[in-house]
Design a protein around this motif. Structure first.
Motif, PDB file in Angstrom:
ATOM      1  N   GLU A  20       0.955  -1.223   0.061  1.00 43.14           N
ATOM      2  CA  GLU A  20      -0.039   0.050   0.050  1.00 43.14           C
ATOM      3  C   GLU A  20       0.926   1.117  -0.108  1.00 43.14           C
ATOM      4  N   LEU A  21       1.870   1.177   0.573  1.00 45.41           N
ATOM      5  CA  LEU A  21       2.919   2.376   0.601  1.00 45.41           C
ATOM      6  C   LEU A  21       3.504   2.522  -0.880  1.00 45.41           C
ATOM      7  N   ASN A  65      15.422  17.987  -0.113  1.00 45.24           N
ATOM      8  CA  ASN A  65      14.081  17.387  -0.558  1.00 45.24           C
ATOM      9  C   ASN A  65      13.022  17.216   0.262  1.00 45.24           C
ATOM     10  N   LEU A  66      13.316  17.276   1.670  1.00 43.02           N
ATOM     11  CA  LEU A  66      12.431  16.587   2.310  1.00 43.02           C
ATOM     12  C   LEU A  66      11.208  17.435   2.723  1.00 43.02           C
ATOM     13  N   LYS A  67      10.035  16.925   2.615  1.00 46.59           N
ATOM     14  CA  LYS A  67       8.687  17.360   2.615  1.00 46.59           C
ATOM     15  C   LYS A  67       7.725  16.786   3.859  1.00 46.59           C
ATOM     16  N   TYR A  68       8.366  15.615   4.068  1.00 46.21           N
ATOM     17  CA  TYR A  68       7.399  14.970   5.304  1.00 46.21           C
ATOM     18  C   TYR A  68       8.236  14.125   6.172  1.00 46.21           C
ATOM     19  N   ILE A  69       7.964  14.075   7.574  1.00 46.13           N
ATOM     20  CA  ILE A  69       8.710  13.225   8.263  1.00 46.13           C
ATOM     21  C   ILE A  69       7.730  12.105   9.013  1.00 46.13           C
ATOM     22  N   GLY A  70       7.583  10.918   8.753  1.00 49.80           N
ATOM     23  CA  GLY A  70       6.588  10.199   9.437  1.00 49.80           C
ATOM     24  C   GLY A  70       7.104   9.122  10.426  1.00 49.80           C
ATOM     25  N   ILE A  89       8.064  21.275   7.454  1.00 46.38           N
ATOM     26  CA  ILE A  89       7.905  19.831   7.527  1.00 46.38           C
ATOM     27  C   ILE A  89       7.329  19.495   8.566  1.00 46.38           C
ATOM     28  N   PRO A  90       5.750  18.897   8.168  1.00 54.40           N
ATOM     29  CA  PRO A  90       5.061  18.195   9.062  1.00 54.40           C
ATOM     30  C   PRO A  90       5.812  16.791   9.503  1.00 54.40           C
ATOM     31  N   VAL A  91       5.596  16.550  10.863  1.00 56.15           N
ATOM     32  CA  VAL A  91       6.068  15.360  11.533  1.00 56.15           C
ATOM     33  C   VAL A  91       4.751  14.737  11.758  1.00 56.15           C
ATOM     34  N   LEU A  92       4.602  13.448  11.336  1.00 59.74           N
ATOM     35  CA  LEU A  92       3.324  12.986  11.593  1.00 59.74           C
ATOM     36  C   LEU A  92       3.620  11.508  12.438  1.00 59.74           C
ATOM     37  N   ASN A 303      -1.540   8.166   7.101  1.00 56.53           N
ATOM     38  CA  ASN A 303      -0.658   9.288   7.224  1.00 56.53           C
ATOM     39  C   ASN A 303      -0.219   9.880   6.022  1.00 56.53           C
ATOM     40  N   VAL A 304       0.593   9.026   5.029  1.00 57.67           N
ATOM     41  CA  VAL A 304       1.198   9.492   3.849  1.00 57.67           C
ATOM     42  C   VAL A 304       0.216  10.027   2.923  1.00 57.67           C
ATOM     43  N   ARG A 305      -0.792   9.254   2.868  1.00 51.35           N
ATOM     44  CA  ARG A 305      -2.044   9.180   1.688  1.00 51.35           C
ATOM     45  C   ARG A 305      -2.673  10.693   2.067  1.00 51.35           C
ATOM     46  N   ALA A 306      -3.020  10.872   3.450  1.00 52.74           N
ATOM     47  CA  ALA A 306      -3.703  12.151   3.748  1.00 52.74           C
ATOM     48  C   ALA A 306      -2.626  13.298   3.404  1.00 52.74           C
ATOM     49  N   PHE A 307      -1.708  13.247   3.792  1.00 49.49           N
ATOM     50  CA  PHE A 307      -0.709  14.293   3.296  1.00 49.49           C
ATOM     51  C   PHE A 307      -0.601  14.548   1.682  1.00 49.49           C
TER      52      PHE A 307
END
Ligand code: NAD
Length: 320
Positions: A20-21, A65-70, A89-92, A303-307
């Protein structure tokens, strides 16, 4: 989108699927990543997922490049969330996925101390039942839970689940929690920490590790416990002063301990609790049932999908 998972092995050692990822971008999954490998492995990552690998201010600054840290965990202390916020950068994180599994392992430890099923089974396989003059034998005092008092320190999600199970066993329940307006049902009793240590037959820890709770179980409180009492810790190792607990066990000040967590993980071979008397230790597995890891995987992906849909959820840092 380039997605990099830095330490995916504990979440998915091979029995779950990353499919799924993988639908959400070009995905590279590493089992483990040493600190010195982070920059190289994550250099093209738009989306970075970590469990225990530290993502500090230096990494956040250099990974342009970083846009997201999960996080594939609830705790997010391994990420410098303020440094991430400065770069927007949002952290989730994954808020609660293992509550029932942790409550279940708490009772696995309690029931182990009551019946020693595995040790009795080993004894039977070693021929001791066949040699017994009677139809049964036991190597430890066997304990019934009904009527015993369970002291719960930290009455949040896990503490409440543990209380619900304990009620089914007919236990009396004492609660210690610092939350000012704690709602508890009338059959439970809120007490001071001293009373909880003095009156409980079994004490179980479910508070977070903070500067206030570090070494909350030390020789002072251990000395208040009944000599027949059990201590269970499935929360965080550093809640317990390990030298003091080892002494209390070795000198018979308390009867036994069941632990899922230690102050350093994995522990050094000379950790005193590994050789302490009547001390049963599982290797930080409370969270790791298949059902619980599947829930964790689902939320990591969600979380990735919602972002990517522009509606991030479970963001723990303040981006304003
Ligand atoms: P939660 O936030 O729902 O509940 C924690 C409770 O502890 C809250 O009610 C809070 O008021 C209370 N608390 C805070 N400081 C306290 C203090 N000084 N004294 C007494 N109570 C205090 O958390 P949860 O989901 O129930 O998880 C509890 C802990 O379990 C986590 O912090 C984590 O350390 C641990 N945990 C372990 C595993 C594992 O695999 N072994 C898995 C998940 C969680």
């Amino acid at each position: 989108m380039n997605i990099v998972v830095l330490d995916g092995h504990t979440l998915n050692p091979g029995d779950l699927s990353w499919a799924e990822l993988e639908k959400l971008g070009t995905c590279r999954v590493f089992d483990r990543t040493a600190p010195e490998e982070v920059l190289e492995r994550a250099k093209d990552a738009d989306i970075l997922i970590t469990n225990k690998v530290v993502i500090g201010a230096m990494e956040i600054e250099q990974l342009r490049n970083l846009k997201y840290i999960g996080l594939s965990s609830t705790g997010y202390n391994v990420v410098d969330i303020e440094a991430a916020a400065k770069r927007f950068i949002p952290v989730l994180n994954v808020p609660a996925y293992s509550t029932l599994s942790v409550a279940q392992l708490t009772f696995a430890h309690i029931l182990n101390l009551c019946h020693h099923v595995a040790e009795h089974s080993n004894s039977v396989k070693n021929g001791n039942w066949s040699k017994s003059p009677d139809f049964c034998y036991w190597n430890f005092p066997l304990v019934e839970l009904e009527g015993l008092t369970l002291g719960i320190i930290g009455f949040g999600r896990i503490g409440r689940s543990v209380a619900a199970i304990a009620e089914q066993f007919g236990m009396e329940i004492l609660i210690y929690d610092i939350a000012p307006s704690l709602e508890i049902s009338t059959n439970l009793q809120k007490v001071t920490l001293e009373t909880l240590f003095q009156k409980s037959d079994i004490i179980t820890l479910h508070c977070p590790l903070t500067s206030e709770t570090e070494h909350i179980v030390d020789k002072n409180y251990l000395s208040m416990m009944k000599v027949s009492a059990f201590l269970i810790n499935t929360s965080r190792g550093a809640l317990v002063h390990e030298q003091d607990l080892a002494d209390a066990l070795n000198f018979g000040k308390i009867a036994a301990a069941g632990l899922d967590v230690l102050s350093t993980e994995p522990p050094s071979p000379d950790n005193l609790l590994l050789s302490a008397k009547n001390c049963y230790i599982s290797p930080h597995i409370a969270w790791a049932t298949t059902a619980s890891r599947q829930r964790l995987m689902d939320v990591v992906v969600n979380n990735v999908r919602a972002f990517l849909d522009g509606k991030p959820i479970n963001v723990v840092n303040d981006l304003k």
